[in-house]
Scaffold this motif. Structure first.
Motif, PDB file in Angstrom:
ATOM      1  N   ASP B  11      -9.655  -0.870  -3.761  1.00  0.00           N
ATOM      2  CA  ASP B  11     -10.163   0.310  -3.048  1.00  0.00           C
ATOM      3  C   ASP B  11      -9.308   0.628  -1.833  1.00  0.00           C
ATOM      4  OD1 ASP B  11     -12.200   1.195  -4.590  1.00  0.00           O
ATOM      5  OD2 ASP B  11     -13.748  -0.016  -3.613  1.00  0.00           O
ATOM      6  N   ARG B  14      -6.060   1.957  -2.913  1.00  0.00           N
ATOM      7  CA  ARG B  14      -6.213   3.331  -3.390  1.00  0.00           C
ATOM      8  C   ARG B  14      -6.053   4.297  -2.204  1.00  0.00           C
ATOM      9  NH1 ARG B  14     -11.020   2.537  -6.347  1.00  0.00           N
ATOM     10  NH2 ARG B  14      -9.945   1.833  -8.223  1.00  0.00           N
ATOM     11  N   LEU B 255      -2.025   4.655  -8.459  1.00  0.00           N
ATOM     12  CA  LEU B 255      -2.640   4.808  -7.143  1.00  0.00           C
ATOM     13  C   LEU B 255      -1.967   5.892  -6.308  1.00  0.00           C
ATOM     14  CD1 LEU B 255      -3.140   1.068  -6.117  1.00  0.00           C
ATOM     15  CD2 LEU B 255      -4.781   2.612  -7.176  1.00  0.00           C
TER      16      LEU B 255
END
Lengths: 72, 265
Positions: B11, B14, B255
């Protein structure tokens, strides 16, 4: 950002020098001074003038290399 | 050591990746002939700092080489025969007919994102145009192989085979890399190699895949001692694309995907 690595080139042994150093003529006709990798030493692989070998060239000094493989 | 990232880490990556993509989107919309490479660099650095992040490349020194000078800029802007690591300069003006590789890295929330695109300015030689599109396709083919269960060099051979089928040469001494809390992590991701060799890819590995493809026959990108910029041996142009990806079962997750054209990579 790309990472810089040593590259492997094939070459032929020109001369065996003392201390397990070799003078190697590479495919691209450059000459480098190369020593033998630990793995080759461990297995007592003999390298003689005229043998075809694989050499890793240091990116920091392209006149020095490391022999990683001797072709049969 | 290759690290497997948890979903929490992914996360954060990302977020870094998305910011990298936005920086490159900004460059893509602003770049035009007449600008200096330094202008692009300043623009990118301001953009990154405005988003509470730091440039990854600024002051980056590769490990294992104590003599290296830290990288002095935010972007790598490499024109034509320069393969990678072109240092932005306020005397270097981008001309019409140049191909410009812009590489950007962002450090945010403890994790890095890294991506690059090659931009084409104005009309260029058809051969060079082909080089740029083939390199882009190489990246897509490499990413397509980055699925859990495949091996690392499956990515490499996909890139090499496609580039060689157009008789382009692959730069061998510059490689992609693992990425995460460090900019360069294990493993090295070469752009050449044999199928079915290398480590097994597992879900959660994060890699920066970056084909560097050149016209002519240059296999190495050479840089001067202590210098950064690396050029092809024969002075022929080269192209470079890069994405940060996560290995997933079935299909890799990109990403650093652009926000400009919806779904295209």
């Amino acid at each position: 950002m790309a990472k810089e690595e040593s590259i492997e080139i094939e070459g032929v042994i020109l001369d065996a020098l003392p201390n397990a150093l070799f003078k190697v003529k590479l495919e691209n006709s450059l000459e480098v001074l190369a020593h033998v990798s630990g793995k080759i030493r461990m297995h007592y692989i003999r390298i003689l003038p005229g043998d075809k070998v694989k050499v890793q060239i240091s990116p920091y000094d392209i006149t020095k290399g490391r022999i990683t493989y001797r072709y049969k | 050591m290759i690290t497997i990232k948890t979903e929490r880490e992914i996360d954060l990556m990302r977020a870094s990746g998305a910011l990298v993509a936005r920086v490159l989107d900004l460059i893509e919309t602003e770049i035009m002939p007449g600008m200096t490479t330094k202008q692009l660099d300043t623009m990118a650095e301001e953009f990154i700092r405005d988003h509470n992040a730091e440039p990854s490349f600024l002051n980056y020194a590769p490990k294992g080489d104590p003599g290296a000078t830290p990288y002095p800029a935010t972007l790598c802007v490499s024109l034509n025969e320069e393969v990678v690591h072109g240092i932005p300069n306020n005397k270097r003006v981008i001309k019409e007919g140049d191909i410009v590789s812009v590489d950007c890295g962002v450090y945010k929330g403890g994790y890095h994102g890294d991506a690059a695109r090659t931009f084409v300015l104005g009309t260029i030689d058809q051969k060079i145009q082909e080089l740029v599109s083939v390199t882009h396709e190489c990246l897509s083919r490499g990413i397509a192989m980055a699925v859990a269960g495949n091996r690392l060099h499956d990515i490499s051979s996909a890139i090499e085979d496609y580039a060689r089928s157009f008789r382009f040469s692959v730069i061998e001494n510059m490689v992609g890399h693992g990425i995460g809390s460090e900019l360069h992590e294990d493993p090295a991701v070469p752009n050449y190699g044999k199928k079915n060799t290398g480590v097994k890819l597992r879900e959660g590995m994060t890699l920066a895949i970056e084909p560097m493809i050149a016209l002519g026959r240059s296999r190495r990108a050479i840089s001067k001692r202590g210098g950064w910029v690396a050029v092809t041996e024969d002075g022929k142009p080269s192209a470079h694309f890069e994405h940060t990806i996560v290995v997933r079962p079935g299909k890799a997750e990109i990403l650093t995907r652009t926000f400009l054209y919806g779904e295209t990579a």
